[in-house]
Scaffold this active site. Structure first.
Site, PDB file in Angstrom:
ATOM      1  N   ARG A  99      23.642 -12.006 -28.871  1.00 40.76           N
ATOM      2  CA  ARG A  99      22.715 -10.868 -28.826  1.00 40.76           C
ATOM      3  C   ARG A  99      23.057  -9.926 -29.978  1.00 40.76           C
ATOM      4  NH1 ARG A  99      22.540  -7.659 -24.111  1.00 40.76           N
ATOM      5  NH2 ARG A  99      20.498  -7.002 -24.856  1.00 40.76           N
ATOM      6  N   SER A 100      22.040  -9.419 -30.638  1.00 40.37           N
ATOM      7  CA  SER A 100      22.247  -8.668 -31.878  1.00 40.37           C
ATOM      8  C   SER A 100      23.064  -7.399 -31.674  1.00 40.37           C
ATOM      9  CB  SER A 100      20.907  -8.346 -32.541  1.00 40.37           C
ATOM     10  OG  SER A 100      20.139  -7.490 -31.726  1.00 40.37           O
ATOM     11  N   LEU A 102      25.689  -7.046 -29.871  1.00 40.80           N
ATOM     12  CA  LEU A 102      27.103  -7.428 -29.966  1.00 40.80           C
ATOM     13  C   LEU A 102      27.486  -7.778 -31.399  1.00 40.80           C
ATOM     14  CD1 LEU A 102      27.477  -9.469 -26.677  1.00 40.80           C
ATOM     15  CD2 LEU A 102      28.258  -7.137 -27.146  1.00 40.80           C
ATOM     16  N   ALA A 103      26.569  -8.358 -32.144  1.00 41.27           N
ATOM     17  CA  ALA A 103      26.841  -8.671 -33.549  1.00 41.27           C
ATOM     18  C   ALA A 103      27.104  -7.393 -34.343  1.00 41.27           C
ATOM     19  CB  ALA A 103      25.675  -9.446 -34.153  1.00 41.27           C
ATOM     20  N   GLU A 125      32.017 -20.288 -28.882  1.00 39.96           N
ATOM     21  CA  GLU A 125      33.062 -19.601 -29.632  1.00 39.96           C
ATOM     22  C   GLU A 125      32.540 -18.237 -30.056  1.00 39.96           C
ATOM     23  OE1 GLU A 125      31.456 -22.375 -30.899  1.00 39.96           O
ATOM     24  OE2 GLU A 125      32.767 -23.827 -29.949  1.00 39.96           O
ATOM     25  N   GLN A 163      30.087 -29.940 -17.745  1.00 34.14           N
ATOM     26  CA  GLN A 163      31.259 -29.062 -17.771  1.00 34.14           C
ATOM     27  C   GLN A 163      31.047 -27.838 -16.890  1.00 34.14           C
ATOM     28  OE1 GLN A 163      31.815 -28.133 -21.921  1.00 34.14           O
ATOM     29  NE2 GLN A 163      30.134 -26.693 -21.983  1.00 34.14           N
TER      30      GLN A 163
END
Length: 176
Positions: A99-100, A102-103, A125, A163
């Protein structure tokens, strides 16, 4: 073709796309917003020499932490898992993006494809490129998954199929 809100809801209602649990704000205008799960993995050692081509599994190199907060040291990375268990249709591919918001704090993720037919929690990651420790919380939306219609059908049968929880990388012995 990128699938919009109405098509995503249709695929979910037909059971072709599964997202569990499905929160009211998961389906967005052009994708799915997924949340941070209850565990993450971080390297257990610093300064080790890692040779992926000589490993059967990288799990011993990582420490799995069960916590409500994810602590990402400066210029380091963690493996996060989604809270949601996702089952992709066999003709839809997911393109994962951070999400931008957080970037803008200095977090990045590598280009990541969620294959058609994949099923499981998504491990991703997250790299902290900033000079500061960043603390994220369990349950916060962090990953935006854009779904794209594929031409033809495929069935994912790789190592990470099914997983649950955070999954460290496989070793690459025999592939190098």
């Amino acid at each position: 073709m990128i699938l919009a809100n109405d098509e995503l809801k249709r695929l979910i209602s037909l059971g072709r796309l599964k997202v569990e649990p499905l929160a009211p704000d998961t389906v967005r205008e052009n994708g799915l917003d997924l949340r941070i799960g209850g565990e993450y993995a971080i390297y257990a050692y610093e300064g080790a020499v890692v040779k992926p081509c000589e490993l059967d599994s990288a799990r011993p190199l990582f420490r799995v932490v069960k916590a409500d907060e994810v602590v990402i040291p400066p210029r380091n990375f963690v493996l996060l898992t989604t809270e949601e268990y996702v089952k992709m249709p066999d003709d839809v591919v997911g393109l994962a993006n951070l999400r931008s918001t957080l970037a803008r704090y200095g977090l990045v993720i590598p280009p990541t494809v969620v294959d058609a037919g994949f099923e499981g929690n998504i491990t991703i990651e997250v790299v902290n490129e900033s000079p500061n420790t960043i603390v994220l919380r369990r349950g916060m939306r962090f990953l935006h998954l854009i779904l794209v219609k594929a031409e033809g059908r495929a069935l994912y049968s790789g190592t990470y199929q099914g997983q649950r929880g955070v999954t460290p990388p496989k070793g690459l012995r025999g592939e190098c």
